[in-house]
Motif scaffolding. Structure first.
Motif, PDB file in Angstrom:
ATOM      1  N   LEU A  18       0.826  -1.206   0.000  1.00 39.79           N
ATOM      2  CA  LEU A  18       0.000   0.000   0.000  1.00 39.79           C
ATOM      3  C   LEU A  18       0.865   1.263   0.000  1.00 39.79           C
ATOM      4  O   LEU A  18       0.609   2.206  -0.734  1.00 39.79           O
ATOM      5  N   ARG A  19       1.903   1.262   0.826  1.00 43.95           N
ATOM      6  CA  ARG A  19       2.790   2.422   0.948  1.00 43.95           C
ATOM      7  C   ARG A  19       3.424   2.773  -0.390  1.00 43.95           C
ATOM      8  O   ARG A  19       3.536   3.944  -0.757  1.00 43.95           O
ATOM      9  N   LEU A  20       3.806   1.763  -1.142  1.00 44.65           N
ATOM     10  CA  LEU A  20       4.442   1.993  -2.430  1.00 44.65           C
ATOM     11  C   LEU A  20       3.436   2.353  -3.525  1.00 44.65           C
ATOM     12  O   LEU A  20       3.822   2.814  -4.600  1.00 44.65           O
ATOM     13  N   SER A  21       2.145   2.151  -3.245  1.00 43.01           N
ATOM     14  CA  SER A  21       1.093   2.474  -4.218  1.00 43.01           C
ATOM     15  C   SER A  21       0.567   3.896  -4.064  1.00 43.01           C
ATOM     16  O   SER A  21      -0.186   4.369  -4.902  1.00 43.01           O
ATOM     17  N   VAL A  22       0.938   4.554  -2.989  1.00 45.58           N
ATOM     18  CA  VAL A  22       0.431   5.897  -2.711  1.00 45.58           C
ATOM     19  C   VAL A  22       1.209   6.917  -3.536  1.00 45.58           C
ATOM     20  O   VAL A  22       2.435   6.847  -3.629  1.00 45.58           O
ATOM     21  N   GLY A  23       0.490   7.864  -4.130  1.00 47.27           N
ATOM     22  CA  GLY A  23       1.132   8.931  -4.890  1.00 47.27           C
ATOM     23  C   GLY A  23       2.049   9.759  -4.008  1.00 47.27           C
ATOM     24  O   GLY A  23       1.867   9.845  -2.791  1.00 47.27           O
ATOM     25  N   ALA A  24       3.033  10.419  -4.611  1.00 48.30           N
ATOM     26  CA  ALA A  24       4.042  11.183  -3.870  1.00 48.30           C
ATOM     27  C   ALA A  24       3.446  12.335  -3.064  1.00 48.30           C
ATOM     28  O   ALA A  24       4.001  12.724  -2.047  1.00 48.30           O
ATOM     29  N   ASP A  25       2.312  12.878  -3.497  1.00 52.38           N
ATOM     30  CA  ASP A  25       1.690  14.001  -2.787  1.00 52.38           C
ATOM     31  C   ASP A  25       0.681  13.566  -1.731  1.00 52.38           C
ATOM     32  O   ASP A  25       0.113  14.406  -1.042  1.00 52.38           O
ATOM     33  N   THR A  26       0.443  12.271  -1.630  1.00 53.10           N
ATOM     34  CA  THR A  26      -0.559  11.757  -0.695  1.00 53.10           C
ATOM     35  C   THR A  26       0.095  11.395   0.627  1.00 53.10           C
ATOM     36  O   THR A  26       1.129  10.738   0.663  1.00 53.10           O
ATOM     37  N   VAL A  27      -0.520  11.822   1.713  1.00 51.21           N
ATOM     38  CA  VAL A  27      -0.048  11.471   3.057  1.00 51.21           C
ATOM     39  C   VAL A  27      -0.707  10.165   3.466  1.00 51.21           C
ATOM     40  O   VAL A  27      -1.898   9.953   3.256  1.00 51.21           O
ATOM     41  N   LEU A  28       0.068   9.295   4.033  1.00 56.18           N
ATOM     42  CA  LEU A  28      -0.431   8.007   4.528  1.00 56.18           C
ATOM     43  C   LEU A  28      -0.303   8.027   6.040  1.00 56.18           C
ATOM     44  O   LEU A  28       0.778   8.308   6.566  1.00 56.18           O
ATOM     45  N   CYS A  29      -1.389   7.787   6.740  1.00 56.55           N
ATOM     46  CA  CYS A  29      -1.367   7.761   8.205  1.00 56.55           C
ATOM     47  C   CYS A  29      -1.750   6.369   8.672  1.00 56.55           C
ATOM     48  O   CYS A  29      -2.793   5.839   8.292  1.00 56.55           O
ATOM     49  N   LEU A  30      -0.913   5.788   9.488  1.00 61.94           N
ATOM     50  CA  LEU A  30      -1.146   4.455  10.024  1.00 61.94           C
ATOM     51  C   LEU A  30      -1.457   4.565  11.512  1.00 61.94           C
ATOM     52  O   LEU A  30      -0.655   5.090  12.286  1.00 61.94           O
ATOM     53  N   PHE A  31      -2.638   4.108  11.901  1.00 65.09           N
ATOM     54  CA  PHE A  31      -3.133   4.154  13.282  1.00 65.09           C
ATOM     55  C   PHE A  31      -2.917   2.789  13.915  1.00 65.09           C
ATOM     56  O   PHE A  31      -3.515   1.806  13.499  1.00 65.09           O
ATOM     57  N   PHE A  32      -2.017   2.729  14.878  1.00 66.51           N
ATOM     58  CA  PHE A  32      -1.766   1.485  15.606  1.00 66.51           C
ATOM     59  C   PHE A  32      -2.698   1.457  16.805  1.00 66.51           C
ATOM     60  O   PHE A  32      -2.629   2.334  17.672  1.00 66.51           O
ATOM     61  N   GLU A  33      -3.571   0.463  16.840  1.00 65.30           N
ATOM     62  CA  GLU A  33      -4.559   0.380  17.902  1.00 65.30           C
ATOM     63  C   GLU A  33      -4.588  -1.014  18.516  1.00 65.30           C
ATOM     64  O   GLU A  33      -4.129  -1.973  17.915  1.00 65.30           O
ATOM     65  N   LYS A  34      -5.137  -1.078  19.702  1.00 69.39           N
ATOM     66  CA  LYS A  34      -5.369  -2.355  20.354  1.00 69.39           C
ATOM     67  C   LYS A  34      -6.841  -2.649  20.118  1.00 69.39           C
ATOM     68  O   LYS A  34      -7.710  -2.009  20.698  1.00 69.39           O
ATOM     69  N   CYS A  35      -7.122  -3.603  19.221  1.00 74.50           N
ATOM     70  CA  CYS A  35      -8.502  -3.850  18.797  1.00 74.50           C
ATOM     71  C   CYS A  35      -9.331  -4.595  19.835  1.00 74.50           C
ATOM     72  O   CYS A  35     -10.548  -4.598  19.750  1.00 74.50           O
ATOM     73  N   ALA A  36      -8.676  -5.229  20.804  1.00 76.14           N
ATOM     74  CA  ALA A  36      -9.439  -5.888  21.863  1.00 76.14           C
ATOM     75  C   ALA A  36     -10.323  -4.843  22.529  1.00 76.14           C
ATOM     76  O   ALA A  36      -9.884  -3.731  22.805  1.00 76.14           O
ATOM     77  N   ASP A  37     -11.559  -5.169  22.756  1.00 72.69           N
ATOM     78  CA  ASP A  37     -12.522  -4.198  23.296  1.00 72.69           C
ATOM     79  C   ASP A  37     -12.234  -3.966  24.775  1.00 72.69           C
ATOM     80  O   ASP A  37     -12.856  -4.538  25.648  1.00 72.69           O
ATOM     81  N   ASP A  38     -11.293  -3.089  25.045  1.00 67.97           N
ATOM     82  CA  ASP A  38     -10.908  -2.823  26.436  1.00 67.97           C
ATOM     83  C   ASP A  38     -11.334  -1.433  26.899  1.00 67.97           C
ATOM     84  O   ASP A  38     -11.095  -1.055  28.034  1.00 67.97           O
ATOM     85  N   GLY A  39     -11.944  -0.648  26.001  1.00 62.06           N
ATOM     86  CA  GLY A  39     -12.402   0.683  26.387  1.00 62.06           C
ATOM     87  C   GLY A  39     -11.281   1.677  26.606  1.00 62.06           C
ATOM     88  O   GLY A  39     -11.501   2.764  27.109  1.00 62.06           O
ATOM     89  N   GLY A  40     -10.057   1.327  26.207  1.00 63.25           N
ATOM     90  CA  GLY A  40      -8.915   2.218  26.393  1.00 63.25           C
ATOM     91  C   GLY A  40      -8.855   3.316  25.353  1.00 63.25           C
ATOM     92  O   GLY A  40      -9.827   3.619  24.667  1.00 63.25           O
ATOM     93  N   GLY A  41      -7.670   3.908  25.214  1.00 66.02           N
ATOM     94  CA  GLY A  41      -7.484   5.033  24.312  1.00 66.02           C
ATOM     95  C   GLY A  41      -7.792   4.714  22.862  1.00 66.02           C
ATOM     96  O   GLY A  41      -8.344   5.541  22.140  1.00 66.02           O
ATOM     97  N   SER A  42      -7.442   3.508  22.419  1.00 59.37           N
ATOM     98  CA  SER A  42      -7.722   3.134  21.036  1.00 59.37           C
ATOM     99  C   SER A  42      -9.212   3.160  20.749  1.00 59.37           C
ATOM    100  O   SER A  42      -9.647   3.653  19.715  1.00 59.37           O
TER     101      SER A  42
END
Length: 114
Positions: free
Chosen positions: A23-47
């Motif tokens: 995916l990173r290599l498929s993004v155009g040079a002017d496009t910003v890519l943001c990757l959100f690292f989350e804890k998907c377990a339903d723990d009600g935390g910050g994620s």
């Protein structure tokens, strides 16, 4: 914009470093890519608190920015490659290279950085 994608990936999830690199290599040079690292377990935390806002931002900023999500427990290779040590964390890329990093849940800061 991602080649072959008229819209962001359906659920915005990335499950491995290899998938993200494609995916990173498929993004155009002017496009910003943001990757959100989350804890998907339903723990009600910050994620869990910031995830709904992140999903809305993914639609709002498309196609100038591509926002993707990564479960820290499912994609340990990607977590290690990006130097992430806590969730939630965000890493921004432009032209295939990391340009910024953030931990925490401040929606205003996310909006500004994106």
């Amino acid at each position: 914009v991602l080649r072959g994608h008229e819209l962001p990936p359906a659920n915005g999830m990335v499950f491995s470093k290899a998938e993200f690199d494609t995916l990173r290599l498929s993004v155009g040079a002017d496009t910003v890519l943001c990757l959100f690292f989350e804890k998907c377990a339903d723990d009600g935390g910050g994620s869990a608190k910031v995830a709904p806002a992140f999903k809305k931002m993914a639609q709002r900023f498309w196609p100038k920015a591509v926002l993707l999500r990564c479960d820290v427990d499912a994609a340990k290779d990607l977590v290690k490659a990006c130097g992430v040590s806590t969730a939630p964390s965000f890493v921004w890329f432009k032209a295939g290279k990391p340009i910024d990093k953030m931990t925490g849940t401040c929606e205003m800061t996310l909006n500004v950085k994106i």
